[in-house]
Design a protein around this motif. Sequence first.
Motif, PDB file in Angstrom:
ATOM      1  N   GLU A  36       0.826  -1.207   0.000  1.00 49.18           N
ATOM      2  CA  GLU A  36       0.000   0.000   0.000  1.00 49.18           C
ATOM      3  C   GLU A  36       0.863   1.260   0.000  1.00 49.18           C
ATOM      4  N   GLY A  37       1.968   1.214   0.769  1.00 41.19           N
ATOM      5  CA  GLY A  37       2.865   2.369   0.788  1.00 41.19           C
ATOM      6  C   GLY A  37       3.541   2.586  -0.547  1.00 41.19           C
ATOM      7  N   ILE A  38       3.951   1.500  -1.196  1.00 32.96           N
ATOM      8  CA  ILE A  38       4.574   1.619  -2.519  1.00 32.96           C
ATOM      9  C   ILE A  38       3.573   2.154  -3.532  1.00 32.96           C
ATOM     10  N   PHE A  39       2.381   1.548  -3.546  1.00 34.63           N
ATOM     11  CA  PHE A  39       1.364   1.976  -4.511  1.00 34.63           C
ATOM     12  C   PHE A  39       1.010   3.453  -4.319  1.00 34.63           C
ATOM     13  N   ASP A  40       0.802   3.858  -3.067  1.00 35.24           N
ATOM     14  CA  ASP A  40       0.406   5.241  -2.804  1.00 35.24           C
ATOM     15  C   ASP A  40       1.535   6.210  -3.145  1.00 35.24           C
ATOM     16  N   SER A  41       2.759   5.820  -2.852  1.00 33.20           N
ATOM     17  CA  SER A  41       3.896   6.685  -3.186  1.00 33.20           C
ATOM     18  C   SER A  41       4.029   6.855  -4.691  1.00 33.20           C
ATOM     19  N   VAL A  42       3.890   5.767  -5.423  1.00 36.42           N
ATOM     20  CA  VAL A  42       3.944   5.841  -6.887  1.00 36.42           C
ATOM     21  C   VAL A  42       2.875   6.800  -7.403  1.00 36.42           C
ATOM     22  N   ASN A  43       1.643   6.602  -6.947  1.00 39.63           N
ATOM     23  CA  ASN A  43       0.542   7.440  -7.430  1.00 39.63           C
ATOM     24  C   ASN A  43       0.721   8.898  -7.025  1.00 39.63           C
ATOM     25  N   THR A  44       1.231   9.133  -5.817  1.00 39.73           N
ATOM     26  CA  THR A  44       1.423  10.496  -5.334  1.00 39.73           C
ATOM     27  C   THR A  44       2.513  11.205  -6.119  1.00 39.73           C
ATOM     28  N   VAL A  45       3.634  10.546  -6.323  1.00 41.23           N
ATOM     29  CA  VAL A  45       4.733  11.165  -7.068  1.00 41.23           C
ATOM     30  C   VAL A  45       4.303  11.471  -8.503  1.00 41.23           C
ATOM     31  N   LYS A  46       3.630  10.528  -9.137  1.00 40.46           N
ATOM     32  CA  LYS A  46       3.192  10.749 -10.510  1.00 40.46           C
ATOM     33  C   LYS A  46       2.207  11.915 -10.601  1.00 40.46           C
ATOM     34  N   ALA A  47       1.256  11.953  -9.683  1.00 44.33           N
ATOM     35  CA  ALA A  47       0.251  13.027  -9.697  1.00 44.33           C
ATOM     36  C   ALA A  47       0.900  14.380  -9.438  1.00 44.33           C
ATOM     37  N   CYS A  48       1.840  14.440  -8.517  1.00 46.04           N
ATOM     38  CA  CYS A  48       2.484  15.712  -8.181  1.00 46.04           C
ATOM     39  C   CYS A  48       3.381  16.199  -9.310  1.00 46.04           C
ATOM     40  N   LEU A  49       4.113  15.294  -9.944  1.00 48.37           N
ATOM     41  CA  LEU A  49       4.925  15.697 -11.090  1.00 48.37           C
ATOM     42  C   LEU A  49       4.057  16.243 -12.216  1.00 48.37           C
ATOM     43  N   GLU A  50       2.969  15.563 -12.482  1.00 47.75           N
ATOM     44  CA  GLU A  50       2.072  16.025 -13.547  1.00 47.75           C
ATOM     45  C   GLU A  50       1.481  17.389 -13.205  1.00 47.75           C
TER      46      GLU A  50
END
Length: 462
Positions: free
Chosen positions: A328-342
């Motif tokens: 869950e931490g990996i998935f959320d971190s991936v999604n958060t980083v991608k969303a913030c970069l975009e």
Amino acid sequence: MTEKQTWSQRFESALHPAIARFNASISFDIELIEYDITGSQAHAKMLAHTGIISHAEGEALFSGLEQVRQEYRQGQFQPGIDAEDVHFAVEKRLTEIVGDVGKKLHTARSRNDQVGTDTRLYLRDQIHQIRQLLRDFQTVLVDIAEKNVETLIPGYTHLQRAQPLSLAHHLLAYFQMAQRDWERLADVYSRVNISPLGCGALAGTTFPIDRHYTAKLLDFDHVYANSLDGVSDRDFAIEFLCAASIIMVHLSRLSEEVILWASEEFRFVTLKDSCATGSSIMPQKKNPDVPELVRGKTGRVFGHLQAMLVIMKGLPLAYNKDLQEDKEGIFDSVNTVKACLEAMTILLQEGLEFRHQRLATAVTEDFANATDVADYLAARGVPFREAYNIVGKVVKTSIAAGKLLKDLQLEEWQQIHPAFAADIYEAISPRQVVAARNSYGGTGFVQVRQAIINARTQLGVS
């Protein structure tokens, strides 16, 4: 009570429903389903390749798994809590499709090496995507920098006016941060891309498997040399979360600057309506929601890194159920980083405008050219420390008189030191102050233009 699971013939009864829900990971590890299928197809090919099962059985398993993939993509296969996890869900559906041969898929494999393989396949894919988003972010930074080489902005240390800068130079600092992020993820990738498949539960297997064959099928660079390490290692996850956290540090620092720049106190940028919101009661407000959210979400990623470190610090070899908490931490971190970069890329590209007139005025309002006065004297033979002390006194008396250095008359300069001449005014003009800093990596316009060329070259590297 729930239905008994594959492993439960050892047990007299099924799990208590509440414990089954507590134990299950299907609600979040469904994210891994396509990677699980891909890994299982490679495993099935290897079983046939080594003669552990027949080629016909291997082909049946491969095609059956592909059907499961298509059913999932079309929304026809949506496993629920009874499946416990994605691995059981896929195997159960596969067996429904191909019959008893489906039960052979798990030969010479454990869920321990299976989930490790799935997670690495997932992270590999996500690292590629994040690196591309970093490239998009960097491209926008360079595009804006190219248009603002000779736009000046106050530079700060300790959040106090320090020296004027080229705005392009300021933005390219974030380009370099993102470049390190891009390179760091490539380094992390090299340790993600090691196959644990075939390590079994912890000790390997008695079957004559070929771990290098599956690694090649799945494009892994290496295989784990120790089966205990292979199933229990989460260093790669910690490294990824660390890299993700550093990306968020950089985005958060830029966010803080944009928030300051958009304030009435700075007024360096104007936020466009497409990337700002208003207040529910104050009609004059335009809030910098994007950078504020990025700044806030940074803590989430930090938290996942800390959680992963805490999970791992007390685990004996080999696999422990605690490791279910990595996903869950990996998935959320991936999604958060991608969303913030975009979001930050869009904000820079479309959501703000630099107020050039305000910036031009801002660099004339302070004593940020004081160091250049000391440099002026040093270039004329005055020891720098002596020059530094002279200028410090000049600044002190100028503040008392309500003057800036540019307001001093030539006679006043020459009373301070006879080395001053009429060219002092050009030397301390903001544009010349910036242009003169032509050392490699400095803010001088010549250096900044070369830095933009270098950045374009870096962007062309895949």
